[in-house]
Write a protein that holds these residues in place. Structure first.
Motif, short mmCIF file in Angstrom:
data_model
loop_
_atom_site.label_atom_id
_atom_site.label_comp_id
_atom_site.label_asym_id
_atom_site.label_seq_id
_atom_site.Cartn_x
_atom_site.Cartn_y
_atom_site.Cartn_z
N THR A 1 0.70 -1.19 0.07
CA THR A 1 0.05 -0.09 0.01
C THR A 1 0.74 1.27 0.14
O THR A 1 0.46 2.13 -0.87
N TYR A 2 1.87 1.43 0.83
CA TYR A 2 2.70 2.51 0.95
C TYR A 2 4.00 2.58 0.12
O TYR A 2 4.39 3.72 0.06
N PHE A 3 4.41 1.58 -0.22
CA PHE A 3 5.63 1.59 -0.98
C PHE A 3 5.68 0.87 -2.35
O PHE A 3 6.84 0.46 -2.84
N GLY A 4 4.69 0.73 -2.80
CA GLY A 4 4.47 0.27 -4.33
C GLY A 4 4.71 -1.20 -4.73
O GLY A 4 5.25 -1.72 -5.76
N ASP A 5 4.84 -2.02 -3.43
CA ASP A 5 5.33 -3.26 -3.66
C ASP A 5 4.04 -3.97 -4.53
O ASP A 5 2.68 -3.68 -4.53
N THR A 6 4.29 -4.83 -5.66
CA THR A 6 3.19 -5.44 -6.36
C THR A 6 3.25 -7.01 -6.35
O THR A 6 4.23 -7.33 -5.91
N ASP A 7 2.43 -7.66 -7.00
CA ASP A 7 2.41 -9.04 -7.02
C ASP A 7 3.53 -9.60 -7.79
O ASP A 7 4.36 -10.51 -7.36
N VAL A 8 4.31 -9.04 -8.64
CA VAL A 8 5.40 -9.06 -9.23
C VAL A 8 6.64 -8.92 -8.50
O VAL A 8 7.71 -9.86 -8.53
N THR A 9 6.78 -7.86 -7.69
CA THR A 9 7.80 -7.63 -6.96
C THR A 9 7.89 -8.60 -5.94
O THR A 9 9.04 -8.91 -5.29
N VAL A 10 6.55 -8.65 -5.15
CA VAL A 10 6.76 -9.65 -4.18
C VAL A 10 7.18 -11.09 -4.66
O VAL A 10 8.00 -12.04 -3.95
N GLN A 11 6.73 -11.54 -6.11
CA GLN A 11 7.40 -12.69 -6.51
C GLN A 11 8.73 -12.77 -6.54
O GLN A 11 9.72 -13.63 -6.10
N LYS A 12 9.54 -11.54 -7.07
CA LYS A 12 10.98 -11.38 -6.99
C LYS A 12 11.50 -11.36 -5.66
O LYS A 12 12.66 -12.28 -5.48
N ARG A 13 10.96 -10.76 -4.81
CA ARG A 13 11.67 -10.89 -3.40
C ARG A 13 11.40 -12.15 -2.84
O ARG A 13 12.50 -12.65 -2.32
N THR A 14 10.57 -12.87 -2.98
CA THR A 14 10.22 -14.29 -2.51
C THR A 14 11.35 -15.25 -3.00
O THR A 14 11.72 -15.95 -2.37
N ARG A 15 11.42 -15.03 -4.32
CA ARG A 15 12.25 -16.07 -5.07
C ARG A 15 13.80 -15.71 -4.45
O ARG A 15 14.54 -16.75 -4.25
N ALA A 16 14.27 -14.49 -4.44
CA ALA A 16 15.64 -14.00 -4.12
C ALA A 16 15.64 -14.76 -2.50
O ALA A 16 16.82 -15.33 -2.33
N ALA A 17 14.92 -14.63 -1.74
CA ALA A 17 15.02 -15.01 -0.33
C ALA A 17 15.18 -16.58 -0.32
O ALA A 17 15.74 -17.02 0.49
N LEU A 18 14.28 -17.21 -0.97
CA LEU A 18 14.35 -18.76 -1.09
C LEU A 18 15.62 -19.35 -1.61
O LEU A 18 16.41 -20.12 -1.15
N ASP A 19 16.15 -18.38 -2.65
CA ASP A 19 17.46 -18.60 -3.23
C ASP A 19 18.69 -18.63 -2.15
O ASP A 19 19.69 -19.40 -2.26
N LYS A 20 18.17 -17.91 -1.20
CA LYS A 20 19.50 -17.60 -0.29
C LYS A 20 19.21 -18.34 1.06
O LYS A 20 19.96 -18.44 2.08
N GLY A 21 18.10 -19.22 0.92
CA GLY A 21 18.02 -20.41 2.04
C GLY A 21 17.02 -19.81 3.31
O GLY A 21 17.04 -20.34 4.20
N LEU A 22 16.55 -18.59 2.94
CA LEU A 22 15.57 -18.14 4.03
C LEU A 22 14.20 -18.61 3.88
O LEU A 22 13.91 -19.04 2.75
N THR A 23 13.77 -18.86 5.00
CA THR A 23 12.30 -19.02 5.10
C THR A 23 11.44 -17.73 4.91
O THR A 23 11.72 -16.82 5.36
N VAL A 24 10.29 -17.77 4.02
CA VAL A 24 9.60 -16.38 3.76
C VAL A 24 8.13 -16.40 4.08
O VAL A 24 7.59 -17.63 3.96
N ILE A 25 7.83 -15.64 4.43
CA ILE A 25 6.49 -15.38 5.08
C ILE A 25 5.72 -14.69 3.94
O ILE A 25 6.06 -13.34 3.94
N VAL A 26 4.91 -15.09 3.04
CA VAL A 26 4.13 -14.21 2.09
C VAL A 26 3.15 -13.92 2.36
O VAL A 26 2.12 -14.67 2.90
#
Ligand code: PGA
Length: 256
Positions: free
Chosen positions: A103-128
C-alpha cells in the motif's frame, strides 16, 4: 486435511518499532515466556535491530526474521537490503508482500514474487503475505484475489522449496484496526489458499503448507482463530510488542 502434520508458526511483525536497545529488552522479556512452545516462534524486526536480535536470542527457541528484502544481491538500490545480506547475517526468516509494503511502498504481485524468489535462493524461510481490502471483500472477490496473489508469488517455486514458504492471510481491513476476521472468515480464506497449493502442486504439498492468519490477532481471540482446521499460526503485529500477550498467543498455538 490433517492439521497434525503441520507445526504452527507464530511470528511477530514488529513493523517500524523498537530501537536496538528496546529490541534486546523486549526479546529478553519474551524468551522465558515462550521457551516451552510447541510451535515455531519468530520475531521479524526492523533491519537495524537484526544483529542485536540475533545475539539476544542465541540459545533460545526464537528465530529472527526481517520485514522485507530486495531481489538483487547488491547494486544501486538506495535504502534497500538484499536477501544475500540477511542470509550473511544469519537471519532465517523474511516477510514479503506485507500489505503495508504493497500500500505505502508500491510493492506489486510481481515484485513480491521476485523478493520471495531471491529469499528462497538464499536459504531463507519466507512469510508471503496476501489479503484483500475491505472494498474487495464487499465486491465478493476475496477468494479470486488471494488466489491470484498466491499464484503469482509462488511462480518458479518448487514443491521442495515450499517447505520454506509460509503464506500469511492478512485481510487488510483487519490489520492494526482491532477489527479481526471471524474465525470462520479466516478459515475460509486459508482453505482457499490451501486449495490453490493443491492445484499448483499436489495434495501432499497442500497438506504440509503452513498458512497463518494475521490481522489484530491478540491474546483473547488467538485460541479460537488457531483452532480452525486451516489456520496454522499467526502473523502478529501490535500484540507481538507485548510479551505477555505474545506468549499467550504462542500458548494458544501450542494447544491448538
Ligand atoms: P496487527 O498486524 O496484528 O497489528 O493487526 C498484523 C500484521 O500486519 O502483520
Amino acid at each position: 486435511m490433517n492439521k497434525a502434520v503441520r507445526k504452527a508458526v507464530i511470528a511477530g511483525n514488529w513493523k517500524m518499532n523498537k530501537t536496538p536497545a528496546e529490541a534486546k529488552e523486549l526479546l529478553n522479556a519474551i524468551a522465558p515466556l515462550v521457551k516451552d512452545a510447541g510451535c515455531d516462534v519468530v520475531a521479524c524486526v526492523p533491519y537495524v535491530d537484526l544483529q542485536t536480535a540475533l545475539e539476544a536470542t542465541a540459545g533460545t527457541n526464537i528465530k529472527i526474521g526481517a520485514e522485507n528484502c530486495h531481489w538483487e544481491p547488491s547494486g544501486a538500490f538506495t535504502g534497500e537490503i538484499s536477501a544475500d545480506m540477511l542470509a550473511a547475517m544469519g537471519v532465517e526468516y523474511v516477510i514479503t508482500g506485507h500489505s503495508e509494503r504493497r500500500t505505502y511502498f508500491g510493492d506489486t504481485d510481481v515484485t513480491v514474487q521476485k523478493r520471495t524468489r531471491a529469499a528462497l535462493d538464499k536459504g531463507l524461510t519466507v512469510i508471503v503475505c496476501v489479503g484483500e481490502y475491505l472494498e474487495q471483500r464487499e465486491q465478493g472477490i476475496t477468494a479470486e484475489l488471494v488466489a491470484m496473489q498466491t499464484k503469482i508469488a509462488l511462480q518458479g517455486v518448487s514443491k521442495e522449496e515450499l517447505a520454506r514458504v509460509i503464506i500469511a492471510y492478512e485481510p487488510v481491513w483487519a490489520i492494526g484496526t482491532g477489527r479481526t476476521a471471524t474465525a470462520e472468515q479466516a478459515n475460509e480464506v486459508c482453505a482457499v489458499i490451501r486449495g490453490v497449493i493443491k492445484d499448483l502442486y499436489d495434495a501432499e504439498a497442500a497438506e504440509k503448507m503452513v498458512i497463518q492468519y494475521g490481522g489484530s490477532m491478540n491474546a483473547k481471540n488467538a485460541a479460537e482463530l488457531l483452532a480452525q482446521p486451516d489456520v496454522d499460526g499467526g502473523l502478529i503485529g501490535g500484540a507481538s510488542l507485548k510479551p505477555a500477550d505474545f506468549a499467550e498467543i504462542v500458548k494458544a498455538a501450542t494447544v491448538g
